[in-house]
Design a protein around this motif. Sequence first.
Motif, PDB file in Angstrom:
ATOM      1  N   ALA A 122       3.181  -5.620  -4.588  1.00  0.00           N
ATOM      2  CA  ALA A 122       4.527  -5.663  -5.158  1.00  0.00           C
ATOM      3  C   ALA A 122       5.457  -6.142  -4.073  1.00  0.00           C
ATOM      4  CB  ALA A 122       4.969  -4.291  -5.658  1.00  0.00           C
ATOM      5  N   LYS A 123       6.497  -6.874  -4.460  1.00  0.00           N
ATOM      6  CA  LYS A 123       7.431  -7.405  -3.469  1.00  0.00           C
ATOM      7  C   LYS A 123       8.827  -7.507  -4.051  1.00  0.00           C
ATOM      8  CE  LYS A 123       7.536 -12.082  -3.703  1.00  0.00           C
ATOM      9  NZ  LYS A 123       7.408 -13.400  -3.255  1.00  0.00           N
ATOM     10  N   LEU A 124       9.802  -7.642  -3.161  1.00  0.00           N
ATOM     11  CA  LEU A 124      11.163  -7.907  -3.610  1.00  0.00           C
ATOM     12  C   LEU A 124      11.201  -9.359  -4.082  1.00  0.00           C
ATOM     13  CD1 LEU A 124      13.357  -6.244  -0.838  1.00  0.00           C
ATOM     14  CD2 LEU A 124      12.312  -5.227  -2.834  1.00  0.00           C
ATOM     15  N   ALA A 125      11.738  -9.579  -5.251  1.00  0.00           N
ATOM     16  CA  ALA A 125      11.747 -10.908  -5.850  1.00  0.00           C
ATOM     17  C   ALA A 125      12.408 -11.923  -4.920  1.00  0.00           C
ATOM     18  CB  ALA A 125      12.477 -10.865  -7.178  1.00  0.00           C
ATOM     19  N   ASN A 126      11.864 -13.115  -4.898  1.00  0.00           N
ATOM     20  CA  ASN A 126      12.409 -14.246  -4.127  1.00  0.00           C
ATOM     21  C   ASN A 126      12.456 -14.000  -2.617  1.00  0.00           C
ATOM     22  OD1 ASN A 126      12.885 -15.507  -6.574  1.00  0.00           O
ATOM     23  ND2 ASN A 126      14.924 -14.609  -6.718  1.00  0.00           N
ATOM     24  N   THR A 127      11.682 -13.057  -2.114  1.00  0.00           N
ATOM     25  CA  THR A 127      11.637 -12.839  -0.671  1.00  0.00           C
ATOM     26  C   THR A 127      10.176 -12.729  -0.259  1.00  0.00           C
ATOM     27  OG1 THR A 127      11.597 -10.439  -0.776  1.00  0.00           O
ATOM     28  CG2 THR A 127      13.753 -11.454  -0.742  1.00  0.00           C
ATOM     29  N   ASP A 128       9.937 -12.555   1.028  1.00  0.00           N
ATOM     30  CA  ASP A 128       8.573 -12.312   1.496  1.00  0.00           C
ATOM     31  C   ASP A 128       8.377 -10.857   1.864  1.00  0.00           C
ATOM     32  OD1 ASP A 128       7.662 -14.882   1.180  1.00  0.00           O
ATOM     33  OD2 ASP A 128       8.541 -15.530   3.076  1.00  0.00           O
ATOM     34  N   GLU A 129       9.257  -9.991   1.389  1.00  0.00           N
ATOM     35  CA  GLU A 129       9.145  -8.577   1.725  1.00  0.00           C
ATOM     36  C   GLU A 129       8.235  -7.875   0.728  1.00  0.00           C
ATOM     37  OE1 GLU A 129      12.795  -6.351   2.643  1.00  0.00           O
ATOM     38  OE2 GLU A 129      13.746  -8.314   2.793  1.00  0.00           O
ATOM     39  N   TYR A 130       7.030  -7.574   1.177  1.00  0.00           N
ATOM     40  CA  TYR A 130       6.091  -6.852   0.313  1.00  0.00           C
ATOM     41  C   TYR A 130       6.343  -5.358   0.447  1.00  0.00           C
ATOM     42  CZ  TYR A 130       3.597 -10.998  -0.971  1.00  0.00           C
ATOM     43  OH  TYR A 130       3.289 -12.205  -1.520  1.00  0.00           O
ATOM     44  N   THR A 131       6.362  -4.668  -0.677  1.00  0.00           N
ATOM     45  CA  THR A 131       6.598  -3.225  -0.631  1.00  0.00           C
ATOM     46  C   THR A 131       5.368  -2.435  -1.041  1.00  0.00           C
ATOM     47  OG1 THR A 131       7.474  -3.248  -2.871  1.00  0.00           O
ATOM     48  CG2 THR A 131       9.054  -3.503  -1.097  1.00  0.00           C
ATOM     49  N   LEU A 132       4.373  -3.117  -1.566  1.00  0.00           N
ATOM     50  CA  LEU A 132       3.123  -2.434  -1.934  1.00  0.00           C
ATOM     51  C   LEU A 132       1.960  -3.384  -1.679  1.00  0.00           C
ATOM     52  CD1 LEU A 132       1.561  -0.084  -3.521  1.00  0.00           C
ATOM     53  CD2 LEU A 132       1.802  -1.556  -5.494  1.00  0.00           C
ATOM     54  N   LEU A 133       0.995  -2.947  -0.887  1.00  0.00           N
ATOM     55  CA  LEU A 133      -0.260  -3.677  -0.693  1.00  0.00           C
ATOM     56  C   LEU A 133      -1.337  -2.612  -0.704  1.00  0.00           C
ATOM     57  CD1 LEU A 133       0.618  -6.112   2.255  1.00  0.00           C
ATOM     58  CD2 LEU A 133       0.331  -6.740  -0.118  1.00  0.00           C
ATOM     59  N   GLN A 134      -2.074  -2.539  -1.784  1.00  0.00           N
ATOM     60  CA  GLN A 134      -3.051  -1.471  -1.907  1.00  0.00           C
ATOM     61  C   GLN A 134      -4.381  -2.082  -2.302  1.00  0.00           C
ATOM     62  OE1 GLN A 134      -2.089   1.498  -4.809  1.00  0.00           O
ATOM     63  NE2 GLN A 134      -2.722   3.156  -3.471  1.00  0.00           N
ATOM     64  N   LEU A 135      -5.328  -2.029  -1.367  1.00  0.00           N
ATOM     65  CA  LEU A 135      -6.616  -2.695  -1.601  1.00  0.00           C
ATOM     66  C   LEU A 135      -7.681  -1.675  -1.950  1.00  0.00           C
ATOM     67  CD1 LEU A 135      -8.485  -5.197  -1.415  1.00  0.00           C
ATOM     68  CD2 LEU A 135      -8.765  -4.663   0.986  1.00  0.00           C
ATOM     69  N   ASP A 136      -8.358  -1.974  -3.052  1.00  0.00           N
ATOM     70  CA  ASP A 136      -9.462  -1.126  -3.487  1.00  0.00           C
ATOM     71  C   ASP A 136     -10.680  -2.041  -3.554  1.00  0.00           C
ATOM     72  OD1 ASP A 136     -11.030   0.790  -4.528  1.00  0.00           O
ATOM     73  OD2 ASP A 136      -9.950   1.012  -6.417  1.00  0.00           O
ATOM     74  N   GLY A 137     -11.610  -1.922  -2.626  1.00  0.00           N
ATOM     75  CA  GLY A 137     -12.757  -2.815  -2.573  1.00  0.00           C
ATOM     76  C   GLY A 137     -12.803  -3.554  -1.258  1.00  0.00           C
ATOM     77  N   LYS A 138     -13.402  -4.748  -1.275  1.00  0.00           N
ATOM     78  CA  LYS A 138     -13.550  -5.498  -0.017  1.00  0.00           C
ATOM     79  C   LYS A 138     -12.953  -6.877  -0.156  1.00  0.00           C
ATOM     80  CE  LYS A 138     -17.948  -3.510   0.685  1.00  0.00           C
ATOM     81  NZ  LYS A 138     -19.301  -3.923   0.393  1.00  0.00           N
ATOM     82  N   ILE A 139     -12.334  -7.353   0.927  1.00  0.00           N
ATOM     83  CA  ILE A 139     -11.800  -8.717   0.935  1.00  0.00           C
ATOM     84  C   ILE A 139     -11.854  -9.224   2.374  1.00  0.00           C
ATOM     85  CG2 ILE A 139      -9.358  -8.089   1.278  1.00  0.00           C
ATOM     86  CD1 ILE A 139      -8.704 -10.239  -0.862  1.00  0.00           C
ATOM     87  N   GLN A 140     -12.177 -10.514   2.555  1.00  0.00           N
ATOM     88  CA  GLN A 140     -12.226 -11.076   3.896  1.00  0.00           C
ATOM     89  C   GLN A 140     -10.797 -11.271   4.399  1.00  0.00           C
ATOM     90  OE1 GLN A 140     -14.018 -12.105   1.386  1.00  0.00           O
ATOM     91  NE2 GLN A 140     -16.117 -11.765   2.063  1.00  0.00           N
TER      92      GLN A 140
END
Lengths: 237, 235
Positions: B182-200
């Motif tokens: 989740a992020k503030l619209a039209n910006t690069d400010e992410y407010t939620l980064l929640q990873l479930d699983g694996k990613i490179q």
Amino acid sequence: MKEFDKNEGEYEDFGSEPQSRVIVVPGEVVSSEEDFLPGEGARREGKDIVASRYGLAEKVGRVIKIIPFSGAFIPRRNNVIIGRVSDIVHSGWIVDIDYAQNGFLPLMESPRFVNKGEMDQFLAIGDVVAAKVWSVSPKGIDLAMKGKGLGKLEGGFIFRVNPSRVPRIIGREGSMINLIKVNTGCNITIGQNGWIWVKGNSLDSELKARKAIEFIADKVLVTGLTEKTEKWFGENK
Amino acid sequence: MVVKRLDGRKADEMRPITAKVGIIPNADGSAMFTFGNTVAIAAVYGPRMLHPQHMQDPKGAVLRVNYDLLSFSVLDRKKPGPSRRSQEISKVTEWALSPALDLKEFPNTVVDVQIYILQANASTRVAGINAASMALAQAGIPMKNLVCGVSVGKLDKDLVIDVNDTEEHFEEGEGATDFATAKLANTDEYTLLQLDGKIQPNLIPQALALADKACAKIYEVQKKALKNVAEGDEK
């Protein structure tokens, strides 16, 4: 995005005529011109004026301000409000004004002498009062009751509307509310917190006044609302 | 990236999204947001009095979020009431929304946000965040910007946007991955980064670029819904 003619809308009297009105959402750039200043509900970001609230952006002179459409009541100095006495303390009354904090009405505001031991002779718990916001500070909200139309409300009934609709129910310089008063013969006090007190000669006229007010409160953005309300009175004689 | 997804979507194609504002008359602000079969509603109350008093903050209003999956929202009836999962999502939603809000004006008060999932088909937390951000705007709370959320998934080695329930449980290859953002619209400010699983790690910028594009579309839908409620209620 809809541009509004400067004579449209039924909002508060802002002194000078607004130049344009646009609906904005928070974070939306209202103007990128250098010569505007951010007013209430707006802020400056670089050279842009950005909306902080959801509502109608209005340019009045060089100032851009946002008139909110909806939301909870936020008291400001000099707002007339209607509240209910919720407690009596040694130096005054605690009044529930439908906000996160209670209002405080000092004993001194009573129009006649009240004995400290018999404060409920003047205002008892549960009584409804019309008062004015004297000051708003982090410590609390102080109320005043000296002025025309303020004081204890007796008889009639109170009901609530959305506080953001109040300016429209009052109309430009009270035009709308006078229309209702003339058509129903009721005495009406409107609190900025959305509480409305109606007292008339008969229950029928009181209910009609309430219906008329709710008719107006139902509309969000309507132009020529005064004419529509006149028509409504014609249809509902 | 040419992935054929189970429901025929392209990798960067979201499910149909809809938004509606002002659905709960008694709330100060309310909204509904859907991603395909995922339906979230949010109601905002306040600023109002906060009890117990020791929770009050003299620096500004407290944001209190409650997220709940309703018992009929999933295939097997969910036991009603708070759970470990709903408490966690309530908390991360609170963190995702609070950077967008400016609550200094309302000391010692609380802003309550209730999020209910009427129908769950993955991505419920981001649907809830999208609904809540519109509801907060309608409640007249001062905000920096709207918040837009979307989930990114990974089907074996391929990134896809807005996972649905089957994709969320796609165990083949590298295993199920669900990356809620989740992020503030039209910006690069992410407010939620929640990873479930694996990613490179090298895939994360790609995943965020996908999310970015989707968020721009979500923002337009949110904005339109807010502007419609103002213009369209006189019929």
